[in-house]
Structures are given as C-alpha cells and as structure tokens.
Design a protein around this motif. Structure first.
Motif, PDB file in Angstrom:
ATOM      1  N   TYR A  82       0.982  -1.278   0.218  1.00 36.03           N
ATOM      2  CA  TYR A  82       0.032   0.113  -0.072  1.00 36.03           C
ATOM      3  C   TYR A  82       0.035   0.615  -0.020  1.00 36.03           C
ATOM      4  O   TYR A  82      -0.142   2.042   0.308  1.00 36.03           O
ATOM      5  CB  TYR A  82      -0.721  -0.705   1.011  1.00 36.03           C
ATOM      6  CG  TYR A  82      -1.743  -1.246   1.635  1.00 36.03           C
ATOM      7  CD1 TYR A  82      -2.638  -1.651   0.310  1.00 36.03           C
ATOM      8  CD2 TYR A  82      -2.047  -2.445   1.950  1.00 36.03           C
ATOM      9  CE1 TYR A  82      -3.547  -2.426   0.013  1.00 36.03           C
ATOM     10  CE2 TYR A  82      -2.116  -3.659   2.104  1.00 36.03           C
ATOM     11  CZ  TYR A  82      -4.039  -3.670   1.522  1.00 36.03           C
ATOM     12  OH  TYR A  82      -4.553  -3.776   1.352  1.00 36.03           O
ATOM     13  N   THR A  83       2.392   1.442   0.376  1.00 38.03           N
ATOM     14  CA  THR A  83       3.086   2.105   0.046  1.00 38.03           C
ATOM     15  C   THR A  83       2.922   3.215  -1.384  1.00 38.03           C
ATOM     16  O   THR A  83       3.074   4.544  -1.067  1.00 38.03           O
ATOM     17  CB  THR A  83       4.691   1.915   0.704  1.00 38.03           C
ATOM     18  OG1 THR A  83       3.888   1.843   2.475  1.00 38.03           O
ATOM     19  CG2 THR A  83       4.996   3.117   0.971  1.00 38.03           C
ATOM     20  N   ALA A  84       3.341   2.138  -2.433  1.00 38.22           N
ATOM     21  CA  ALA A  84       3.658   3.056  -3.409  1.00 38.22           C
ATOM     22  C   ALA A  84       1.935   3.953  -3.376  1.00 38.22           C
ATOM     23  O   ALA A  84       1.891   5.234  -4.137  1.00 38.22           O
ATOM     24  CB  ALA A  84       3.244   1.866  -4.446  1.00 38.22           C
ATOM     25  N   LYS A  85       0.574   3.237  -2.783  1.00 34.03           N
ATOM     26  CA  LYS A  85      -0.450   4.193  -3.202  1.00 34.03           C
ATOM     27  C   LYS A  85      -0.735   6.196  -2.487  1.00 34.03           C
ATOM     28  O   LYS A  85      -1.050   6.444  -2.731  1.00 34.03           O
ATOM     29  CB  LYS A  85      -1.821   2.982  -3.126  1.00 34.03           C
ATOM     30  CG  LYS A  85      -2.910   3.727  -3.184  1.00 34.03           C
ATOM     31  CD  LYS A  85      -4.376   3.194  -2.536  1.00 34.03           C
ATOM     32  CE  LYS A  85      -5.975   3.674  -2.530  1.00 34.03           C
ATOM     33  NZ  LYS A  85      -6.816   3.012  -3.095  1.00 34.03           N
ATOM     34  N   ILE A  86      -0.329   5.157  -1.217  1.00 33.35           N
ATOM     35  CA  ILE A  86      -0.094   6.533   0.027  1.00 33.35           C
ATOM     36  C   ILE A  86       0.969   7.170  -0.186  1.00 33.35           C
ATOM     37  O   ILE A  86       0.481   8.626  -0.752  1.00 33.35           O
ATOM     38  CB  ILE A  86       0.267   5.812   1.032  1.00 33.35           C
ATOM     39  CG1 ILE A  86      -0.646   5.063   2.208  1.00 33.35           C
ATOM     40  CG2 ILE A  86       1.136   7.233   1.603  1.00 33.35           C
ATOM     41  CD1 ILE A  86       0.162   3.980   2.675  1.00 33.35           C
ATOM     42  N   LEU A  87       1.831   7.037  -1.575  1.00 30.81           N
ATOM     43  CA  LEU A  87       3.233   7.668  -2.526  1.00 30.81           C
ATOM     44  C   LEU A  87       2.088   8.744  -3.578  1.00 30.81           C
ATOM     45  O   LEU A  87       2.217   9.975  -3.246  1.00 30.81           O
ATOM     46  CB  LEU A  87       4.687   7.007  -2.616  1.00 30.81           C
ATOM     47  CG  LEU A  87       5.026   6.345  -1.898  1.00 30.81           C
ATOM     48  CD1 LEU A  87       6.719   5.753  -1.986  1.00 30.81           C
ATOM     49  CD2 LEU A  87       5.896   8.357  -1.203  1.00 30.81           C
ATOM     50  N   ASP A  88       1.413   7.691  -4.065  1.00 33.72           N
ATOM     51  CA  ASP A  88       0.721   8.825  -5.174  1.00 33.72           C
ATOM     52  C   ASP A  88      -0.471   9.841  -4.529  1.00 33.72           C
ATOM     53  O   ASP A  88      -0.243  10.828  -5.001  1.00 33.72           O
ATOM     54  CB  ASP A  88      -0.120   7.371  -5.527  1.00 33.72           C
ATOM     55  CG  ASP A  88       0.284   6.755  -6.408  1.00 33.72           C
ATOM     56  OD1 ASP A  88       1.692   7.055  -6.859  1.00 33.72           O
ATOM     57  OD2 ASP A  88      -0.031   5.591  -6.720  1.00 33.72           O
ATOM     58  N   VAL A  89      -1.373   9.584  -3.834  1.00 34.94           N
ATOM     59  CA  VAL A  89      -1.941  10.554  -2.732  1.00 34.94           C
ATOM     60  C   VAL A  89      -1.240  11.998  -2.510  1.00 34.94           C
ATOM     61  O   VAL A  89      -1.271  13.105  -2.486  1.00 34.94           O
ATOM     62  CB  VAL A  89      -2.650  10.071  -1.614  1.00 34.94           C
ATOM     63  CG1 VAL A  89      -3.274  10.685  -1.459  1.00 34.94           C
ATOM     64  CG2 VAL A  89      -3.561   8.873  -2.055  1.00 34.94           C
ATOM     65  N   LEU A  90      -0.067  11.561  -1.903  1.00 37.39           N
ATOM     66  CA  LEU A  90       0.439  12.703  -1.158  1.00 37.39           C
ATOM     67  C   LEU A  90       1.800  13.477  -2.241  1.00 37.39           C
ATOM     68  O   LEU A  90       1.242  14.942  -2.195  1.00 37.39           O
ATOM     69  CB  LEU A  90       2.154  11.849  -0.297  1.00 37.39           C
ATOM     70  CG  LEU A  90       1.487  10.865   0.680  1.00 37.39           C
ATOM     71  CD1 LEU A  90       2.983  10.550   1.684  1.00 37.39           C
ATOM     72  CD2 LEU A  90       0.813  11.998   1.585  1.00 37.39           C
ATOM     73  N   LYS A  91       0.970  12.364  -3.674  1.00 32.12           N
ATOM     74  CA  LYS A  91       2.189  13.711  -4.569  1.00 32.12           C
ATOM     75  C   LYS A  91       1.040  14.386  -5.016  1.00 32.12           C
ATOM     76  O   LYS A  91       1.054  15.436  -5.671  1.00 32.12           O
ATOM     77  CB  LYS A  91       3.224  12.327  -5.942  1.00 32.12           C
ATOM     78  CG  LYS A  91       3.755  13.689  -6.727  1.00 32.12           C
ATOM     79  CD  LYS A  91       3.653  11.873  -8.195  1.00 32.12           C
ATOM     80  CE  LYS A  91       4.441  13.046  -8.626  1.00 32.12           C
ATOM     81  NZ  LYS A  91       5.300  11.673 -10.218  1.00 32.12           N
ATOM     82  N   GLU A  92      -0.272  13.754  -4.979  1.00 28.96           N
ATOM     83  CA  GLU A  92      -1.210  14.526  -5.851  1.00 28.96           C
ATOM     84  C   GLU A  92      -1.488  15.675  -4.996  1.00 28.96           C
ATOM     85  O   GLU A  92      -1.925  16.570  -5.683  1.00 28.96           O
ATOM     86  CB  GLU A  92      -2.449  13.670  -6.741  1.00 28.96           C
ATOM     87  CG  GLU A  92      -3.646  14.186  -6.506  1.00 28.96           C
ATOM     88  CD  GLU A  92      -5.156  13.604  -6.339  1.00 28.96           C
ATOM     89  OE1 GLU A  92      -6.123  13.932  -6.646  1.00 28.96           O
ATOM     90  OE2 GLU A  92      -4.838  12.269  -6.262  1.00 28.96           O
ATOM     91  N   LYS A  93      -1.304  15.957  -4.069  1.00 30.28           N
ATOM     92  CA  LYS A  93      -2.030  16.794  -3.130  1.00 30.28           C
ATOM     93  C   LYS A  93      -0.912  17.556  -2.144  1.00 30.28           C
ATOM     94  O   LYS A  93      -1.047  18.101  -1.676  1.00 30.28           O
ATOM     95  CB  LYS A  93      -2.678  16.073  -1.482  1.00 30.28           C
ATOM     96  CG  LYS A  93      -3.752  14.561  -2.410  1.00 30.28           C
ATOM     97  CD  LYS A  93      -4.983  15.879  -1.964  1.00 30.28           C
ATOM     98  CE  LYS A  93      -6.053  14.601  -2.344  1.00 30.28           C
ATOM     99  NZ  LYS A  93      -7.471  15.513  -2.938  1.00 30.28           N
ATOM    100  N   GLY A  94       0.725  17.511  -2.568  1.00 36.42           N
ATOM    101  CA  GLY A  94       1.806  17.894  -2.383  1.00 36.42           C
ATOM    102  C   GLY A  94       1.811  18.105  -1.151  1.00 36.42           C
ATOM    103  O   GLY A  94       2.495  18.918  -0.276  1.00 36.42           O
ATOM    104  N   VAL A  95       1.573  16.793   0.156  1.00 42.68           N
ATOM    105  CA  VAL A  95       1.687  16.793   0.894  1.00 42.68           C
ATOM    106  C   VAL A  95       3.174  15.819   2.129  1.00 42.68           C
ATOM    107  O   VAL A  95       3.719  14.715   0.912  1.00 42.68           O
ATOM    108  CB  VAL A  95       1.209  16.015   2.114  1.00 42.68           C
ATOM    109  CG1 VAL A  95       0.920  15.919   3.114  1.00 42.68           C
ATOM    110  CG2 VAL A  95      -0.717  16.790   1.760  1.00 42.68           C
ATOM    111  N   PRO A  96       4.128  16.853   2.226  1.00 42.17           N
ATOM    112  CA  PRO A  96       4.840  16.118   2.666  1.00 42.17           C
ATOM    113  C   PRO A  96       5.045  14.842   3.967  1.00 42.17           C
ATOM    114  O   PRO A  96       3.996  14.971   4.678  1.00 42.17           O
ATOM    115  CB  PRO A  96       6.417  16.646   3.018  1.00 42.17           C
ATOM    116  CG  PRO A  96       5.038  18.470   3.673  1.00 42.17           C
ATOM    117  CD  PRO A  96       4.394  17.589   2.305  1.00 42.17           C
TER     118      PRO A  96
END
Length: 256
Positions: A82-96
């Motif tokens: 699930y980490t890749a999906k989390i990274l996808d969302v963080l990238k989309e939302k601009g959240v570090p």
C-alpha cells in the motif's frame, strides 16, 4: 602462560557483560502514551511520568500548538502493498511525510525508498531489527541506528538522517541519551489509532474518522503504511484537514 592470558580475557569479557547487564537492569523503560485531542485541543502528556525525560533529551511528540500545521509520519517495518498508493496520494496533494524504516524494509524496498526521497519525503530511523531499545547495550543501540542510516545512504540520495522513532514507543533515559549523542531527535506522536493489525481493517471511513477527530495544531500523526484503510483514506484525510485550515509540513520544517 597461555592459560593465564585466556583466563584474563575471559574475566575481562565477563566483567564487560556484567556491566552491560547492570546498565540494562537499571534502565527504567517507559511506554509512550498520551491523552488524545478532543475538539481541536492539543494532545497532552502532562499526566504521563516521562514528560521531563523527553524534554531533557530534546524528544518531541508534537510541534507548535499555536500553528495550524500537521506533520505526517509513517512507520514502515515491512511492505504490504500500500505504500505506493500512499505516495501517489501524497504527490497528488503536495503533502510531505517522514517514513521511519527498519532494516527489513531497507533490505527489501530500495525502489520505494528511492521514490520517497525523490518525491521530497524524508526517511527516518526505526532501528535495524526493531528491538526494545531499553533492553540492549549502548553499543547495540549505536549499531542498530548506524546500519539503517548507512544503508539508506547507499541506496538513496538521502545522505543524512537525524529523526528516530523508537520501536514500539519504548524508551528510557539511557536510550534517549545514546541516540541523541548520535544526532537524533526522538519523534513520538500526538495522533494515532490502532491501524497496524492487518486482520482488523474496518474500511476507509473508519480510518478517516479516527484521524480527523484527533486533529489539532502542531500534531505529529503516526500511521502505518501496511494498513489498507490508511491508503484508501489518505486523500480524504488530507482534504478534510486542509478544509479546516491546516497546512502539512515536513518534520524538519517544524518550529518548536
């Protein structure tokens, strides 16, 4: 003469082992706990017996409670898809975020760690083998932390590492002191819920509600990336926080 030398070496080693055992035995452990936020008020450790120990060694569990800022962190002991999906969302939302990794994760997930760094996240230290830091020697603590830092440096573009999350939230005056000498800030949390049991996933809304209900200024959020619920709820959690006027920052951007 050889027998005398061997006896001397044996006695020296025995004395060293005894000293380590005594240090460990006298090292009172603490298990991190906190009073959860309600109605946007800051979480608290005022009723815990370790507040002064954390302060003494510069450890943190939240940042400036006067600022509507949030700090997202994940513990990564192993990968569950699930980490890749989390990274996808963080990238989309601009959240570090900060991802605290163990030796197992380092050995098996170099591509994900490279992506974390490439996309502006930090990798933190969660120890090599996830031991109770209060039950091992100073030298072993140093080895546990150095191995993670060195391997992350070899596998990614991140060459420094100064954030540490003690395994299982167990710590002591000694373990904090040893890690601080290595340049680490021990990072605990002020928002969390039981999300690490992969057999007890309850759906994205459960995760969303558990996190959003605890939001407060300066919060350090602890999540586990092995949770499907967290991955599915990540976008809605971020959106809800932003709608309330919160800004997400990386932990190294905090103002204490």
């Amino acid at each position: 003469m050889n027998a005398i030398i061997k006896l001397t070496v044996f006695l020296t080693l025995l004395a060293g082992c005894s000293a380590v055992a005594a240090a460990v035995a006298n090292d009172s452990p603490y298990h991190f706990g906190f009073k959860k936020s309600r109605n946007g008020l800051p979480a608290s450790i005022d009723e815990e017996g370790f507040k002064e120990v954390l302060s003494k060694h510069g450890a943190i569990f939240m940042a400036d409670s006067s600022k509507k800022e949030l700090y997202l962190t994940f513990d990564n002991g192993y990968e569950n898809g699930y980490t890749a999906k989390i990274l996808d969302v963080l990238k989309e939302k601009g959240v570090p975020a900060v991802f605290f990794v163990t030796g197992h994760y380092v050995q098996t997930q170099s591509e994900l760690m490279q992506r974390m760094v490439r996309e502006g996240h930090l990798i933190g230290n969660h120890s090599w083998s996830h031991p109770d830091m209060t039950q091992i020697s100073d030298d072993r603590i140093v080895n546990e932390l150095n191995r993670v830092k060195e391997q992350v440096s070899l596998l990614t573009e991140q060459k420094e590492m100064n954030l540490l999350r003690p395994p299982r939230g167990i710590f002591s005056d000694r373990s904090l002191a040893v890690s601080r000498k290595l340049g680490y800030t021990n990072v605990f949390w002020s928002i969390a819920y039981v999300d690490w049991d992969v057999k007890q996933q309850r759906g994205w809304k459960y995760a969303h509600d558990k996190v959003v209900s605890q939001l407060h200024p300066g919060a350090i959020i602890l999540l586990h990336s092995i949770s499907k619920d967290n991955a599915d709820a990540m976008g809605s959690i971020i959106d809800a926080a932003k709608e309330q006027g919160y800004e997400f920052k990386r932990l190294d951007q905090r103002q204490s």
